[in-house]
Design an enzyme around this catalytic site. Sequence first.
Site, short mmCIF file in Angstrom:
data_model
loop_
_atom_site.label_atom_id
_atom_site.label_comp_id
_atom_site.label_asym_id
_atom_site.label_seq_id
_atom_site.Cartn_x
_atom_site.Cartn_y
_atom_site.Cartn_z
N TRP A 101 3.03 25.81 36.70
CA TRP A 101 4.20 24.94 36.90
C TRP A 101 3.85 23.47 36.85
CZ3 TRP A 101 8.16 27.44 35.64
CH2 TRP A 101 8.30 28.80 35.96
N ASP A 170 6.64 19.65 43.92
CA ASP A 170 7.43 20.85 43.63
C ASP A 170 7.09 21.86 44.73
OD1 ASP A 170 8.49 23.23 42.74
OD2 ASP A 170 7.54 23.17 40.77
N LYS A 194 13.66 31.10 45.20
CA LYS A 194 12.46 31.72 45.73
C LYS A 194 12.65 32.08 47.19
CE LYS A 194 10.95 30.88 41.70
NZ LYS A 194 10.05 29.89 41.17
C1 LIG Z 1 10.03 29.28 39.79
C2 LIG Z 1 9.38 27.98 39.80
C3 LIG Z 1 9.77 26.96 38.92
C4 LIG Z 1 10.84 27.15 37.87
O1 LIG Z 1 12.07 27.28 38.48
P1 LIG Z 1 13.41 27.37 37.59
O2 LIG Z 1 14.44 27.27 38.66
O3 LIG Z 1 13.39 28.67 36.89
O4 LIG Z 1 13.44 26.22 36.67
C5 LIG Z 1 9.13 25.75 39.03
N1 LIG Z 1 8.16 25.54 39.93
C6 LIG Z 1 7.74 26.50 40.78
C7 LIG Z 1 6.66 26.22 41.76
C8 LIG Z 1 8.35 27.75 40.75
O5 LIG Z 1 7.94 28.70 41.58
#
Ligand SMILES: *Cc1c(COP(=O)(O)O)cnc(C)c1O
Length: 387
Positions: A101, A170, A194
């Site tokens: 990511w 993030d 998540k």
């Molecule tokens: C799942 C995830 C993403 C991507 O998320 P989307 O909502 O599908 O764009 C980005 N960063 C992390 C750490 C993730 O777990």
Amino acid sequence: MPRAFNFSAGPSAIPEEVLREAAAEMLDYKGSGMSVMEMSHRSQAYQAIIDDAEATLRRIMAIPDNYRVLFMQGGATLQFAAVPMNLMRGRHAGYLVSGNWSKKAWLEACKYGQADVLASSEDTSFDRVPTLASPVDQGLDYVYLCQNETVYGTMYHDLPDTGGVPLVADLSSMFLSCPVDVSRYGLIFAGVQKNAGPAGNTIVIVRDDLLGDVPALGDVVPTYMGYRLQASKGSMYNTPNTWGIYLCGKVFHWIEESGGLVAMRERNWKKVNRLYDYLDQSALFSPLAQGPSRSIANVTFRAPSPELDAAFVAGAAERNIVGIKGHRVLGGLRASCYNAVPAKAIDALLAYMADFESTRADAADAADNPSNANANATSPSALPRSS
Ligand SMILES: *Cc1c(COP(=O)(O)O)cnc(C)c1O
């Protein structure tokens, strides 16, 4: 059909109480004669829902007053662009690359300015989080990291010292899994699917002084993506994901009523440490993340061969255990243990792993016991433990 033991990395388990409440309100939300899905986002009833969601989030995360909370769309992925578009005023930022990511976020940022990789753990297959080797250039617009790497199962337990440079993180797969000190960050974002609700919402928590009068890249930034504008419109420049925000609000209340983020942290470490402990002594399965970098949420491991991984996934389905296949970029197996995954799901998974291992003793011998090498490299005592 009983509720599945759902270890999916995202979209993932939502607390059963929340789903029941939403079901009960489906046809008539509090005497409105309609579902929240059918309600104008400009109605008083809806304004109360979004205000309450934000207020509850502010309480459980102890978000300081000088931070804005934005409910945006486009997933965490759109924030990979929104961050540089809004914050890269000097066209120069630094990225810590710890896996899938943050690498994607870094590549996206390279479109808008100079994005330096300050540290990377790619040379060890992202089995740990990389740390800064030298002090951060104080001229950078921000330093970026993905604090919990969902694919590789690693996590920063300590934040890097960036001096006066704002830290952008993030938090998607650890959002609301444990307390964080919001004041240590300039900006936090998280896709909520998540741990905090249904897919389709992204929460951005941004410090006031980073908003500027206009986005860093000026007029070319899509109006929707300007943080200042979104903040000034209360996340309602256009129609927000009304249903998603409503459900997030319910999850926030569930967390608060379940003891808040301190309780979440204790429960989550207890759950994942049971899995790490098993993996560290297993003759068949190997853990993939190094001890000191292990995640509070995503436990990554593998059997000695892709065939055995596939057999493990297939057999799991017969026990109502789902979502344990590893991410396609890494393969192997992964158990994501977010807030709404109950302890009894860990019981079921551990029982299945032990059964699977006892019937595959030959495979473990043939594989020359790869987990022993791993156990030496990872010290269980180095794992964070809830007190
Ligand atoms: C799942 C995830 C993403 C991507 O998320 P989307 O909502 O599908 O764009 C980005 N960063 C992390 C750490 C993730 O777990």
